[in-house]
Every structure is written in C-alpha cells, then in structure tokens.
Design an enzyme around this catalytic site. Structure first.
Site, short mmCIF file in Angstrom:
data_model
loop_
_atom_site.label_atom_id
_atom_site.label_comp_id
_atom_site.label_asym_id
_atom_site.label_seq_id
_atom_site.Cartn_x
_atom_site.Cartn_y
_atom_site.Cartn_z
N LYS A 111 1.05 -1.70 0.06
CA LYS A 111 0.27 -0.04 0.10
C LYS A 111 1.40 1.19 -0.05
O LYS A 111 0.57 1.99 -0.49
CB LYS A 111 -1.22 0.07 1.00
CG LYS A 111 -1.77 -1.31 0.95
CD LYS A 111 -3.20 -0.98 1.96
CE LYS A 111 -4.09 -1.93 0.77
NZ LYS A 111 -5.18 -2.17 1.18
N LYS A 195 -4.39 -10.43 -6.95
CA LYS A 195 -5.69 -11.17 -6.23
C LYS A 195 -6.85 -9.88 -6.94
O LYS A 195 -6.45 -8.95 -6.84
CB LYS A 195 -5.01 -10.03 -5.20
CG LYS A 195 -6.33 -10.68 -3.51
CD LYS A 195 -5.62 -10.14 -1.94
CE LYS A 195 -6.15 -8.77 -2.02
NZ LYS A 195 -6.52 -8.30 -0.88
N LYS A 198 -10.99 -4.71 -4.16
CA LYS A 198 -12.26 -3.95 -4.35
C LYS A 198 -11.88 -2.49 -5.09
O LYS A 198 -12.83 -1.59 -4.66
CB LYS A 198 -12.36 -2.88 -2.47
CG LYS A 198 -12.99 -3.98 -2.01
CD LYS A 198 -12.83 -3.69 -0.47
CE LYS A 198 -13.19 -3.94 1.23
NZ LYS A 198 -13.13 -4.05 1.87
#
Ligand code: AMP
Ligand code: TRP
Length: 329
Positions: A111, A195, A198
């Site tokens: 992140k 992956k 969202k």
C-alpha cells in the site's frame, strides 16, 4: 466456549473475494464459538476516504453481514469505533511492537509503495497494532481471515508471546488464524495473477453488482490456452481461479470440481456453469440485503452489539492496564 473474532474494513464495495475468503465462513463460527464480527471503521481511515462514502459503506457492510447469514442472536456484531477500548488498548500495545517488524508487513509495503513517499500516514504503518488490539480485547482463540491477513495474525501471535513473557502471566490468549482451504485468495478475473481487490472494476465481482454484469464478467474472464478444466495455478491461472470459485461456492474440494468438469472441454460451457453458481449465490444475498437495508435492523443490531462487545472489552482493558502498572486500576 472458545471465541472467534473477525472484521472487514468498510473501504470499498465488497467483492466475491471478500465473500469467499472471509464472509462466507463467518456464520459457520457462530454455531461452535462465541462469535464476534465487527466493522473495522477506524482501519478504513488509514487511506484517504470520503466521509459520506465511509458512512454508507459501514451501513452496507453490516447489512451484508446479516444477509450472508450472521445471526445477531448468535454473533455480536459491532463497530470498532463504538468500543473505545480498541483505541485505548492500541495506545498501550504500540509500545510492544517494533518498527522493524511493522515495516516488513506485506500489506504495508504494497500500500505504501503506491503513495507519495513523503505522505505515508502513521496509521497505515501502525495498522497491525490496532488489529492486535481488536483481536486481543476479546481473547479470540481463532481469527478467520483470507490469506492476505494471515501475516497480521502471526504478528499478533508474536506480540502475545512477548507480552505474556514480559509480565510472566497469561494475559492474552494465543490467537490462531483460520484460512479457508478453498478460496483463501481469489484472483482478479481480468488478470488472474493479481488478487481480486476492491479497486479493480474490470476484474472484480461485487456482491451488490447487477447480475447481468456479473455474468458478462465471468464469460469474459481471462483464461488460458487449451481446453481442459484442470487446476494448475502456474500454467492455467484463469481456469484455476474459476475452478476455485466454483468449488468454494459448491462447498466441495478443487479435486471434486475437476472431476465434475472432466468431460467438459469447452471453456464457454465451463464459464456458464461457474456464472450460474455465482449468480445463484449472489442473488440470494442481494434479496436479503434489500430487505435489511430498507429497515431499521442495522441500527438496532449495532446498538445491542456495542453493549455486548464493550462488556467483554472493558474487562480485558482493565486487566492490561493493571498489569502494566496504570495507577488506580
Ligand atoms: P479487506 O477487503 O482487506 O477488508 O478484507 C476483508 C477480508 O476479506 C479479509 O479476511 C481478507 O483476507 C479477505 N479477502 C480480501 N480479498 C480477498 C481475495 N481476493 N480472496 C480471498 N479473500 C480475500
Ligand atoms: N485487517 C483486516 C482486513 O483488512 C480487517 C481487520 C481489522 C481484522 N482488524 C481485524 C480482521 C481483526 C481480523 C481480526 O481485512
């Protein structure tokens, strides 16, 4: 009775990955464990988020918890921010985790890489500390999560060992991460090497998405050369991902799913069957969600949940405060 605890951040639209890796398994625990499921709304602030979006998403997430089978009579459902003990324990625990180990967390590395290097929030770095507080306040024996959260639970185990050793007392219970055997890591439909997360409109399936659009995405999912329906993550990542989705939703093993498709040699037919199972699952969830979101149930459940969670969390916090030497506790 043993305790189980888990949570999800209300940061984006819930995906089929969230469902298979986490949500689908939560109701199973309410039968055998004292079950705590919460919305990690303080964790949602670790990256910039619009306030109205956060509020709506929080309500949606609780409605989806209920729509996916969590029963408020068997599971304590609550908001992290409603139980101030999370923040209070966080401020104690931050002294027992080290900057070196926090900087090695994969999620932090992933992140923070995407951010301006001069503007990486302290909360993002300290994310796992709050997560330890979440788990330890309830003395959870098990923590059901998807693969990507396992590392954080392992870190929490180190902390328990460190803390209990330091004070020479069993203050905290050692938590065990429980990762589903099938579907711990669902991949993006457009790029099955990544992956499903969202924030990828093309590769994601959302729990509240229009059913036609879901069908289209599955029919267009990236697949591989060949025509056999075989699980082979290296050479057939796309087919393997769809097989995994199918197996998980049917509650069977990947081998049983392969066996089911052994005479199917057309990817189109295979995808149609996968789409039908996904749509069947999601349409049931959506029907329940629609009933719940138009009622007062979410607020009622959260009010009751906060009371029950606080009753447990306040005892643990007091015990920790006393242990570390806070005066008057
Ligand atoms: P998050 O979306 O990061 O709040 O994750 C909520 C839960 O869903 C965690 O237990 C994650 O491990 C799980 N999860 C998220 N994405 C996936 C995925 N693609 N496959 C399986 N589990 C997932
Ligand atoms: N970090 C988890 C996620 O992103 C959410 C979470 C916060 C959590 N605290 C937790 C999960 C405690 C399990 C236990 O998905």
């Amino acid at each position: 009775m043993k305790r189980s605890l888990s949570g999800i951040k209300p940061t984006g639209k819930l995906t089929l990955g969230n469902y298979i890796g986490a949500l689908k398994n939560f109701p199973k625990f309410q039968e055998e464990y004292e079950n705590f499921i919460f919305v990690a709304d303080l964790h949602a602030l670790t990256l910039p988020i619009d306030p109205d979006y956060l509020k709506n998403n929080t309500r949606d997430l609780v409605a989806l918890y209920l729509a996916c089978g969590l029963d408020p009579n068997k599971t304590t459902i609550f908001l992290q921010s409603d139980v101030s003990e999370h923040s209070e324990l966080n401020s104690i625990l931050q002294n027992y985790l080290y900057m070196g180990e926090l900087s090695r967390m994969t999620q932090f590395k992933d992140k923070s890489k995407k951010l301006n290097q001069n503007a990486i929030g302290l909360g993002l770095f300290a994310y796992p500390v709050l997560m330890c507080a979440d788990i330890l306040l309830y003395n959870a024996d098990v923590v059901p999560v998807g693969e990507d959260q396992k590392q954080h639970v392992e870190l929490c185990r180190n902390l328990v060992h460190r803390f209990n050793t330091r004070y020479n007392k069993e203050i905290f219970v050692m938590p065990e991460p429980i990762v589903p055997q099938v579907g711990a890591r669902i991949m993006s439909l457009s790029d099955p090497t990544k992956k499903m997360s969202k924030s990828d409109e093309k590769g994601d399936i959302f729990l509240l998405e229009n059913l036609k659009s879901i069908e289209k995405k599955i029919m267009r999912a990236t697949t591989d050369l060949g025509s056999d329906i075989k699980y082979d993550k290296e050479n057939k990542p796309g087919i393997s991902n769809l097989l995994m989705i199918y197996a998980s939703l049917k509650d069977i093993s990947v081998e049983e799913a392969e066996e089911h498709f052994k005479d199917c040699h057309r990817y189109g037919d295979f995808k149609k069957e996968v789409a039908s199972v996904v749509i069947d699952t999601i349409s049931k969830i959506q029907n329940k969600y629609n009933g719940i979101i138009s009622s007062n149930l979410v607020d009622e459940v959260l009010k009751e949940g906060a009371k029950k969670a606080k009753a447990v969390a306040s005892i643990t916090l007091k015990n920790v405060q006393k242990t570390v030497g806070i005066y008057g506790k």
